[in-house]
Scaffold this active site. Structure first.
Site, PDB file in Angstrom:
ATOM      1  N   LYS A 175       0.872  -1.156   0.116  1.00 54.29           N
ATOM      2  CA  LYS A 175      -0.052  -0.034  -0.020  1.00 54.29           C
ATOM      3  C   LYS A 175       0.880   1.181   0.095  1.00 54.29           C
ATOM      4  O   LYS A 175       0.655   2.276  -0.720  1.00 54.29           O
ATOM      5  CB  LYS A 175      -0.742   0.097   1.439  1.00 54.29           C
TER       6      LYS A 175
ATOM      7  N   LEU B 201     -17.414  10.555   8.094  1.00 54.40           N
ATOM      8  CA  LEU B 201     -17.625  10.350   6.530  1.00 54.40           C
ATOM      9  C   LEU B 201     -18.168   9.156   6.021  1.00 54.40           C
ATOM     10  O   LEU B 201     -18.234   8.327   6.544  1.00 54.40           O
ATOM     11  CB  LEU B 201     -15.987  10.523   5.789  1.00 54.40           C
TER      12      LEU B 201
ATOM     13  N   LYS C  15     -20.652   9.317  18.115  1.00 49.28           N
ATOM     14  CA  LYS C  15     -20.467   8.624  16.945  1.00 49.28           C
ATOM     15  C   LYS C  15     -21.661   7.277  16.840  1.00 49.28           C
ATOM     16  O   LYS C  15     -22.038   7.090  15.869  1.00 49.28           O
ATOM     17  CB  LYS C  15     -19.015   8.019  16.982  1.00 49.28           C
TER      18      LYS C  15
ATOM     19  N   LYS D  74     -22.916  -0.057  -1.952  1.00 46.12           N
ATOM     20  CA  LYS D  74     -23.658   1.128  -2.355  1.00 46.12           C
ATOM     21  C   LYS D  74     -23.075   1.559  -3.348  1.00 46.12           C
ATOM     22  O   LYS D  74     -21.827   1.253  -3.545  1.00 46.12           O
ATOM     23  CB  LYS D  74     -23.801   2.032  -1.266  1.00 46.12           C
TER      24      LYS D  74
ATOM     25  N   CYS E 244     -19.673   0.568   8.555  1.00 45.56           N
ATOM     26  CA  CYS E 244     -19.987   1.173   9.708  1.00 45.56           C
ATOM     27  C   CYS E 244     -21.425   0.679  10.399  1.00 45.56           C
ATOM     28  O   CYS E 244     -21.285   0.214  11.605  1.00 45.56           O
ATOM     29  CB  CYS E 244     -20.044   2.518   9.402  1.00 45.56           C
TER      30      CYS E 244
HETATM   31  C1  UDX Z   1     -21.943   5.388   6.996  1.00 45.73           C
HETATM   32  C2  UDX Z   1     -22.487   6.980   7.532  1.00 45.73           C
HETATM   33  O1  UDX Z   1     -23.287   7.684   6.471  1.00 45.73           O
HETATM   34  C3  UDX Z   1     -21.473   7.727   7.842  1.00 45.73           C
HETATM   35  O2  UDX Z   1     -21.788   8.951   8.376  1.00 45.73           O
HETATM   36  C4  UDX Z   1     -20.530   7.113   8.834  1.00 45.73           C
HETATM   37  O3  UDX Z   1     -19.360   7.705   9.075  1.00 45.73           O
HETATM   38  C5  UDX Z   1     -20.055   5.559   8.183  1.00 45.73           C
HETATM   39  O4  UDX Z   1     -21.287   4.932   8.030  1.00 45.73           O
HETATM   40  P1  UDX Z   1     -21.414   4.684   4.607  1.00 45.73           P
HETATM   41  O5  UDX Z   1     -21.282   3.426   5.193  1.00 45.73           O
HETATM   42  O6  UDX Z   1     -20.112   4.888   3.669  1.00 45.73           O
HETATM   43  O7  UDX Z   1     -21.534   5.854   5.526  1.00 45.73           O
HETATM   44  O8  UDX Z   1     -22.684   4.628   3.733  1.00 45.73           O
HETATM   45  P2  UDX Z   1     -24.167   5.149   3.676  1.00 45.73           P
HETATM   46  O9  UDX Z   1     -24.296   6.031   2.483  1.00 45.73           O
HETATM   47  O10 UDX Z   1     -24.401   5.783   5.035  1.00 45.73           O
HETATM   48  O11 UDX Z   1     -24.902   3.888   3.338  1.00 45.73           O
HETATM   49  C6  UDX Z   1     -24.964   2.709   4.212  1.00 45.73           C
HETATM   50  C7  UDX Z   1     -25.840   1.794   3.940  1.00 45.73           C
HETATM   51  O12 UDX Z   1     -27.197   2.077   4.090  1.00 45.73           O
HETATM   52  C8  UDX Z   1     -25.593   1.297   2.476  1.00 45.73           C
HETATM   53  O13 UDX Z   1     -25.596   0.236   2.446  1.00 45.73           O
HETATM   54  C9  UDX Z   1     -27.049   1.951   1.714  1.00 45.73           C
HETATM   55  O14 UDX Z   1     -27.282   1.196   0.384  1.00 45.73           O
HETATM   56  C10 UDX Z   1     -27.849   2.073   2.807  1.00 45.73           C
HETATM   57  N1  UDX Z   1     -28.960   2.870   2.787  1.00 45.73           N
HETATM   58  C11 UDX Z   1     -28.763   4.270   2.932  1.00 45.73           C
HETATM   59  C12 UDX Z   1     -30.251   2.546   2.620  1.00 45.73           C
HETATM   60  O15 UDX Z   1     -30.687   1.391   2.451  1.00 45.73           O
HETATM   61  N2  UDX Z   1     -31.524   3.554   2.504  1.00 45.73           N
HETATM   62  C13 UDX Z   1     -31.047   4.657   2.449  1.00 45.73           C
HETATM   63  O16 UDX Z   1     -31.903   5.607   2.729  1.00 45.73           O
HETATM   64  C14 UDX Z   1     -29.752   5.112   2.693  1.00 45.73           C
END
Ligand code: UDX
Length: 440
Positions: free
Chosen positions: A35, A151, A207, A323, A263
């Site tokens: 990396k 984030l 958090k 996602k 997360c």
């Molecule tokens: C998340 C939080 O948004 C972020 O603030 C934190 O620091 C880390 O976790 P992330 O895991 O990158 O971020 O993605 P996010 O866009 O939040 O989506 C998480 C999951 O929820 C995805 O699988 C997405 O498809 C799902 N999701 C999100 C839904 O099913 N419906 C929604 O309306 C929004």
């Protein structure tokens, strides 16, 4: 100010690069030689929008190394951004955090602030401070501050520069001052990020409480969506109707085949686990976890009803990452769905624009991989949509009809308008909306 960042994953690397972008000298430390070599050559080890661009623009202020001693010895601030993966009992594994603490205790030659950015259970920052102080080799002081990261993957750089808020947990006056200095450029024009200081345990809790609330919102809307299917309501209209109440808002109300990622799944389980240990179970979080587990396979009810016997059917799975905008597969619903399709004896082809390499590490030659979306759809008995990539959303409904053996579409991300689908010769099953069946 000299900053070191331990860990070059989504949190560590993005944090380091953004700090360089706002004018700090940053050394990014990782144990993985490969990396580090990549980053020295300007290549980001993760797929993240704008990251490589910022690595290039700020290369004068960025150093990448495996030599933690050199990086930590005279750092003013050391950020810990390593992973805290889930243990089999749901608790957070802090092994990597403590490994960095050992390295810090061994290396530092002057007072410094150690900042825990990794998501850690409430009370960990207190323990980390005691641990480093106990193991430190020289007569120097360490102050630990909690600084959780909010984030989201795919928008990580933007989310860090234009963060919704910066949360810092420290009660030590000199650490407080140093943290304010680190973040000063982000609290000013053009970023204007709100800056909040509080005690360490509150920062750690912010958090978990934030992530678990968002996960809960998704599980709630998924249950309502499933209930819409039973009652004939349309989830899109329902969420539109709800969203005009500013207390509810319009975000995170998209139904789907469950949340994945690094997360929400981990943080819900870790907080629930901690609550059980403290004899104060968070029952809403437990419900959220259970709903999400079940939701991932929700489309199978309709698939089984339609096909009865799945053995030998040719299936296209569209989208594998958890996602769009990321190649990350952690807890991606596509994994559970492909596993079940394999158990049923289907022949599976998966499409994804960026995560097929990662997916092949899980499924090897048990399934087929296709970078061409139309080829993935061609000659299939049915397709399942697991990720709402634009490439998938841009496919015209008639394409399914013209390419598939039988145009059955099970859309776990509501990629298409029902009106658009109504005029196509397909069977279209989506989340929380009426089924369109033009094959009868
Ligand atoms: C998340 C939080 O948004 C972020 O603030 C934190 O620091 C880390 O976790 P992330 O895991 O990158 O971020 O993605 P996010 O866009 O939040 O989506 C998480 C999951 O929820 C995805 O699988 C997405 O498809 C799902 N999701 C999100 C839904 O099913 N419906 C929604 O309306 C929004």
């Amino acid at each position: 100010m000299k900053i070191a960042v331990a860990g070059t994953g989504y949190v560590g690397l993005v944090t380091g690069v953004v700090f360089a972008h706002i004018g700090h000298n940053v050394t990014c430390v990782d144990v993985d030689e490969n990396k580090i070599e990549k980053m020295k050559n300007g290549i980001s080890p993760i797929y993240e929008q704008d990251l490589e661009k910022l690595m290039l623009v700020n290369k004068e202020r960025l150093t990448y190394t495996t030599d933690y001693k050199e990086a930590y010895k005279d750092a003013d601030v050391i950020f810990i951004g390593v992973g805290t993966p889930e243990r089999s009992d749901g608790s957070a594994n802090l092994e990597y955090v403590y490994k960095v603490c050992d390295n810090i205790a061994e290396s530092i030659e002057k007072d410094c602030v150690v900042v825990v950015k990794s998501t850690v259970p409430i009370g960990t920052n207190d323990e980390v401070e005691k641990y480093i102080q106990k193991n430190i080799k020289r007569t120097v002081n360490v102050y630990v501050a909690s600084n959780p990261e909010f984030l989201a993957q795919g928008t990580a750089v933007h989310d860090t520069l234009y963060a919704s808020r910066i949360v810092v947990g420290t009660e030590n006056e000199s650490a407080k001052k140093i943290m304010e200095d680190v973040y000063l450029p982000l609290t000013r024009e053009p970023y204007n990020v709100p800056y909040l200081n509080m005690n360490r345990r509150s920062a750690e809790m912010v958090k978990y409480a934030s992530n678990d609330f968002l996960a809960l919102k998704i599980s709630y809307i998924n249950e309502i969506s499933n209930f819409c299917e039973k009652t004939g309501a349309d989830i899109n209209d329902v969420t539109r109707g709800m969203s005009f109440d500013s207390r509810i808002g319009s975000k995170f109300l998209n139904p789907g085949v469950g949340y994945g990622g690094s997360c929400f799944p981990k943080d819900t389980k870790a907080l629930h686990r901690l609550s059980v240990e403290l004899d104060s179970e968070l029952k809403t979080i437990q419900a959220c976890i259970e709903v999400n587990k079940k939701q991932k396979l929700h489309l199978f009810d309709s698939i089984i009803e339609d096909f009865k016997e799945l053995k030998g059917l040719n299936v296209g799975v569209l989208g594998t990452s958890f996602k769009p905008g990321t190649d990350d597969l952690r807890e991606a619903p596509a994994i559970e769905n492909v596993k079940l399709l394999l158990e049923y004896g289907c022949n599976i082809t998966v499409y994804d624009p960026v995560s097929l390499d990662n997916f092949s590490k899980i499924f090897g030659n048990k399934i087929n991989y296709e970078l061409n979306l139309e080829k993935c759809i061609s000659n299939k008995d049915f397709v399942m949509i697991m990720t709402e990539w634009d490439q998938i959303k841009n496919i015209k409904p008639e394409v399914y009809d013209s390419l598939m053996k039988t145009p059955y579409i099970y859309d776990g991300r509501n990629c298409y308008d029902l009106i658009e689908m109504k005029s196509a010769h397909v069977k279209y099953v989506s989340m929380g909306r009426n089924i369109i069946d033009n094959l009868k």
